[in-house]
Design a protein around this motif. Structure first.
Motif: not given
Length: 584
Positions: A156, A158, A189, A191, A333, A336-337, A439, A443, A557
């Motif tokens: 992951e 995160k 991503t 991030f 969270r 992740e999007q 994903q 997740r 996040v």
């Protein structure tokens, strides 16, 4: 099934225990690491097959090879037999041991032999090899710092963000990509500095005083295609026979486990067929699970009818609007999007399944591979939506990646030549399938310590479908789609399948349509046009609810401090007391 992680470090002692701790929900049974400077690799395990002999990391002292592995290898039995003939002696039945033996025997060439869903890290004496399955069912993210003295990977993104000395910023180019296409692309991503390994690819990382990250290379026969390929000339009868053989074998392979296999029923064709096949092959019905707003929802009614026809023990979860709202922050969270769809309902369904089961079959992927979405009946609308979003993003001052523009140009060209439906089908099999469906499924299920298996994305079945004419798979233009699956169900299960074969597709978000509509209305009333126009990010989104979800995601996040609830965030954005929203 587990979380995997690793660290190559010259800055300090390599250690991946903090990475594993951030993903312990994925592997609650045990967490271990193995360190051989400057490399540490580790895994947090959810035991599905051979709990006694499957501890990770797993090492082969003779070759100096070690592996950590997340997923399931569907051809493990065949590889085990071949490796046994070569003289390898296995201690147990775990497919991790097969993965280790394969790489010890064949080196990087072992990657070409694996089928299934997997993210794997192989520690050779002189390099670290990372690889993923062809569809990207199992995720794998990585980061290399600017000084090239530290490399991290994890299941992951995160988790990596948590352990970095300085938290990464929001990647605005990824935001632009997402706003246009609905998903990130090409491994990006949200991030900055954290990247996803591409599906069907492998990448070597070496160290000689500094970390060197090699190029990503396609695994032979595994890299997914983003373009249409000429289909074989085959009759409908021939195609149906091959499809039936491949689908039955796929479900059989995906039911290999030492634990109970259950099925998530959406009320639609895909999951119902899986339940029928499992019941036939096992000689007894699987337990089934369904979620919706209430028991009168059409999906809930259809799922209950299917379960009754099977004689299955059926568990239905009704979700109130307040429970739906309360689940939004954790859902965003986890995935992740800032994408919601029916995420909160699926997250709660996974938690319900996780109370009594560890392994569940899911119908994900059938729509992308067999043309089940309504968009394939009116593909020009999908293209128009993308083009409108592109104009909106450009007006807001952002530029998406070249890959976004390339995809839109390819769809435009296909539209001009009359092949838009087939081009959209190929498009949806790539990033939208991986990032928008697989994903989130991975997740949200792993957040509840549940392994979600997707038989429709079996390698052999997928490769077969890529060779068949879209007209045989999908059906004629304007039809309901997935014609090949409907014919299979009607032919093999007759009257038992009649209702699901003829039932119109509603899709998973339909189970939350009332809650989604109510949530969007709440956002429209709570957030003024002035607030949207004055926000740095308000111009990227076509709906106020999308803007609210993005702001919720950004706080969950990227912001420090205690996580906020969705009503609290809406009140903050709107500049009004939270209590005032209760009256809306």
């Amino acid at each position: 099934m587990c979380a995997i992680a690793g660290c190559i470090s010259f800055a300090d002692a390599p250690d991946c225990r903090e990475l594993l701790a951030a993903m312990r929900h994925r592997g609650p049974d045990e967490a271990r690491q193995w360190v051989d400077c400057p490399v540490a690799i580790g895994a947090a395990r959810l035991a599905i097959v051979d709990a006694e002999h499957g501890a990770q990391p797993m090492r082969d002292p003779e070759s100096g090879t070690a592996v950590v592995f997340n997923g399931e290898i569907t051809n493990a039995a065949e590889l085990r037999e071949e490796l046994s003939r070569r003289g390898h002696r296995f201690r147990g039945r775990c497919d991790t041991e097969v993965v280790l033996a394969a790489f010890a025997a064949w080196g990087e060439a072992a990657a070409d032999r694996l089928t299934g869903m997997f993210a794997i890290a192989v520690r050779f004496p002189d390099r670290l090899l990372l690889l993923r399955d062809r569809h990207g069912i199992k995720p794998l993210a990585f980061h290399c710092d600017a000084r090239a003295d530290r490399f991290l990977f994890a299941s992951e993104a995160k988790a990596i963000a948590v352990v970095l000395p300085q938290a990464p910023n929001l990647d605005l180019t990824t935001l632009a990509d997402f706003a246009v296409l609905g998903t990130p692309i090409d491994g990006a991503t949200f991030f900055e500095t954290i990247t996803e390994l591409n599906p069907g690819h492998m990448m070597a990382v070496t160290w000689q005083g500094r970390v060197r990250v090699g190029p990503q290379r396609a695994i032979a026969g595994a890299a997914r295609s983003t373009t249409t390929t000429p289909a074989a000339k085959v009759s409908e009868a021939q195609a149906d026979e091959r499809f039936e053989t491949a689908l039955l074998a796929a479900v059989r392979r995906h039911c290999a486990a030492d634990t109970e296999i259950v099925v998530s029923l959406s009320g639609g064709l895909d999951s119902a067929v899986l339940a029928l096949v499992v019941a036939e092959q096992a000689g007894r019905p699987p337990r089934t699970f369904t979620v919706a707003e209430d028991c009168h929802h059409p999906d809930a009614v259809a799922a209950a009818r299917i379960a009754r026809s099977l004689g299955a023990e059926h568990d239905f979860l009704a979700v109130s609007f307040e429970a739906f709202l309360a689940a939004i922050p954790a859902t965003l969270r986890a995935v992740e999007q800032p994408d919601l769809a029916a995420g909160p309902l699926f997250a709660m369904l996974c938690r319900r399944i996780g109370h009594t089961a560890r392994c569940c079959l899911n119908g994900e992927g059938a729509d992308e591979l067999m043309g089940g979405y309504a968009a394939y009946r009116t593909p020009e609308r999908s293209l128009a939506t993308m083009e409108a979003a592109l104009r909106r993003v450009r007006r807001a001052g952002l530029t998406p990646r070249d890959g976004v523009l390339t995809r839109i140009e390819a769809l435009r060209a296909a539209d001009s030549s009359g092949g838009l439906r087939d081009a959209l089908l190929a498009h949806d099999r790539a990033d939208p399938l991986e990032r928008g469906h697989l994903q989130p499924v991975d997740r949200l299920s792993m957040a509840a310590s549940v392994e979600m298996r997707v038989p429709y994305l079996d390698d052999d079945l997928g490769q077969l479908l890529e060779t068949l004419p879209p007209s045989v798979i999908v059906g004629p233009p304007g039809a309901s789609g997935k014609a090949i699956l409907r014919r299979f169900a009607a032919r093999r299960y007759g009257e038992r399948a009649r209702a699901i074969v003829t039932r119109p597709k509603l899709m998973m978000p339909e189970a939350a349509r009332g809650h989604l509509t109510r949530f969007r209305g709440l956002c429209e009333r709570a957030i003024s046009d002035r607030v949207l126009q004055s926000s740095e990010f308000g111009g990227f989104f076509g709906a106020k609810s999308d803007f609210v979800l993005f702001e919720m995601f950004r706080r969950q996040v990227f912001a420090k401090g205690e996580p906020s609830g969705i009503r609290e965030v809406m009140a903050e954005i709107a500049g009004r007391p939270e209590a005032a929203l209760a009256a809306l």
